[in-house]
Design an enzyme around this catalytic site. Structure first.
Site, mmCIF file in Angstrom:
data_model
loop_
_atom_site.group_PDB
_atom_site.id
_atom_site.type_symbol
_atom_site.label_atom_id
_atom_site.label_comp_id
_atom_site.label_asym_id
_atom_site.label_seq_id
_atom_site.Cartn_x
_atom_site.Cartn_y
_atom_site.Cartn_z
ATOM 1 C CE LYS A 1 -5.818 4.424 2.250
ATOM 2 N NZ LYS A 1 -4.748 5.343 2.239
ATOM 3 C CG HIS B 1 -6.582 0.821 1.329
ATOM 4 N ND1 HIS B 1 -5.678 1.335 0.571
ATOM 5 C CD2 HIS B 1 -5.876 0.089 2.214
ATOM 6 C CE1 HIS B 1 -4.343 1.151 1.120
ATOM 7 N NE2 HIS B 1 -4.483 0.216 2.132
ATOM 8 C CG PHE C 1 0.041 -5.807 4.314
ATOM 9 C CD1 PHE C 1 -0.570 -4.978 5.349
ATOM 10 C CD2 PHE C 1 -0.862 -7.011 3.760
ATOM 11 C CE1 PHE C 1 -1.900 -5.265 5.690
ATOM 12 C CE2 PHE C 1 -2.160 -7.003 4.183
ATOM 13 C CZ PHE C 1 -2.765 -6.373 5.137
ATOM 14 C CB CYS D 1 -1.007 0.061 1.121
ATOM 15 S SG CYS D 1 -1.979 -1.372 1.469
ATOM 16 C CG HIS E 1 -2.084 4.388 5.126
ATOM 17 N ND1 HIS E 1 -2.090 4.182 3.897
ATOM 18 C CD2 HIS E 1 -2.064 3.207 5.668
ATOM 19 C CE1 HIS E 1 -1.916 2.988 3.823
ATOM 20 N NE2 HIS E 1 -2.056 2.221 4.652
ATOM 21 C CD GLU F 1 -1.942 7.700 9.011
ATOM 22 O OE1 GLU F 1 -1.495 8.581 8.332
ATOM 23 O OE2 GLU F 1 -2.748 7.059 8.943
#
Length: 379
Positions: free
Chosen positions: A298, A303, A362, A126, A266, A277
């Site tokens: 998002k 996403h 990831f 991502c 994010h 975050e």
């Protein structure tokens, strides 16, 4: 929808179900490229048209493409696997490799526009698009190119993709209106909404852009990246890697944290990710963390994995252009551990001179980019 979901536990997502690229790509060519490449080709066409560039007048070796994609041609892989098992190896398409390979989108864009400069694809889950964006920035700064097409594309919304993300328990299982399922920073968040798309931008050396009278949305001034070196899917619980990427981007931009007006987070709507975050932002920004406007787009778009950083940098640039911070929708029950200003539910007018966009993937990949309004008012 891309496919029927009756047999799936998660039955919703952000697929582009009415996709028709025929206004941009010849029908014969559509059949020869995977959906993720189609997305990129259309986004590139729109970005290049908006830029006013005519590549016939540019030195081709000074123009390149660096894209990000987390998965690439998953749809093609899935289709050909069915053919292999149902009809045998002789029926697997000869176009399988050139359609599924991660670098196909960048290759096709370079062919379409005759771009012969640096050309490669970044795959960091991502964070892919934002890492690609950072590389494109450095390519121009190192004087290896004048113009770079960059951003990300993803079309992993397939039966295999939905099954895999469901079974790893990454997706929201919200049982109400799917439009309310993505709820970053909300106490009741339970995973992300899987989506697809592309976000591409034209990066151009500043004096080169000014010389041709280009419309400049923002100047890209900083980039930072890091690795968590922890879990393959879970973020560092304290957000240490994310904090380092943000701090590195600020250092590269040569600005203090207090200069940032807006952060496109994010913010995937996962319990661990949003909390980490938030901690990272507090670590980097200190007291200013309470004053900066933050949002996760998002919440409205889902996403799109490796494409998300490209889409979100476009939105960050538009925030600078419009002086409007986009909202985090569905933020109804604040999480006490996510206690910053996430611009809940309504867009907000605010002067935005500096914006930051974050992407974390990831594998423990973290990337942040900083853009600013040009001081002479061109953006």
């Amino acid at each position: 929808r891309c496919f029927e979901t009756e047999e799936f536990k998660i039955k919703f997502g952000g697929d582009i179900h009415d996709w028709d690229p025929s206004d941009f790509i010849a029908p014969k060519e559509i059949k020869r490229i995977d959906r993720f490449t189609q997305f990129a080709m259309v986004a590139a066409s729109q970005a290049i048209t908006d830029s006013g560039l005519d590549f016939k007048t540019e030195e081709p070796f000074r123009c390149g493409v660096i894209l990000g994609s987390g998965i690439g041609g998953l749809g093609e892989i899935e289709q050909q696997m069915f053919k292999l098992f149902e009809k045998g190896p002789s029926r697997v398409s000869a176009m399988t490799v050139p359609k599924m390979m991660l670098n196909a989108a960048g290759g096709h864009i370079s062919i379409e526009y005759g771009l012969r400069g640096p050309n490669y694809t970044v795959a960091t889950a991502c964070a892919s698009a934002t890492n690609a964006i950072g590389d494109a920035l450095k390519t121009i700064q190192y004087d290896d190119a004048d113009i770079m097409i960059t951003g990300g594309t993803e079309a992993a919304m397939t039966r295999m993709g939905l099954s895999a993300f469901t079974n790893i328990r990454a997706l929201s299982s919200y049982e109400g209106d799917p439009a309310r399922a993505s709820r970053p920073f909300d106490l009741d968040r339970d995973g992300f909404v899987f989506s697809e798309g592309a976000g591409l931008l034209v990066f151009e050396e500043l004096e080169h852009a000014k010389a041709r009278g280009a419309k400049i949305y923002a100047e890209v001034v900083g980039y930072g990246a890091s690795g968590d070196a922890g879990h393959i899917t879970q973020p560092d619980e304290h957000g240490a890697g994310a904090a380092y990427a943000m701090a590195s981007a600020l250092r590269d931009a040569r600005i203090e944290p207090s200069a940032i007006d807006y952060i496109n987070a994010h913010g995937t709507s996962t319990p661990l990710g949003d909390k980490a975050e938030t901690l990272a932002i507090k670590d980097v920004f200190g007291e200013h963390a309470k004053s900066v406007s933050i949002s996760s787009t998002k919440s409205g778009l889902g996403h799109s994995l490796g494409a998300s950083g490209g889409i979100e940098l476009v939105l960050s640039a538009k925030a600078i252009e419009s002086n409007v911070v986009p909202p985090t929708i569905n933020l109804e029950t604040p999480d006490p551990e996510c206690d910053l200003d996430y611009t809940p539910n309504q867009a907000r007018e605010r002067r935005v001179d500096y914006a930051m966009s974050n992407s974390f993937g990831f594998g423990g990949h973290n990337a942040s980019v900083v853009i600013r309004r040009l001081p002479n008012g061109q953006a």
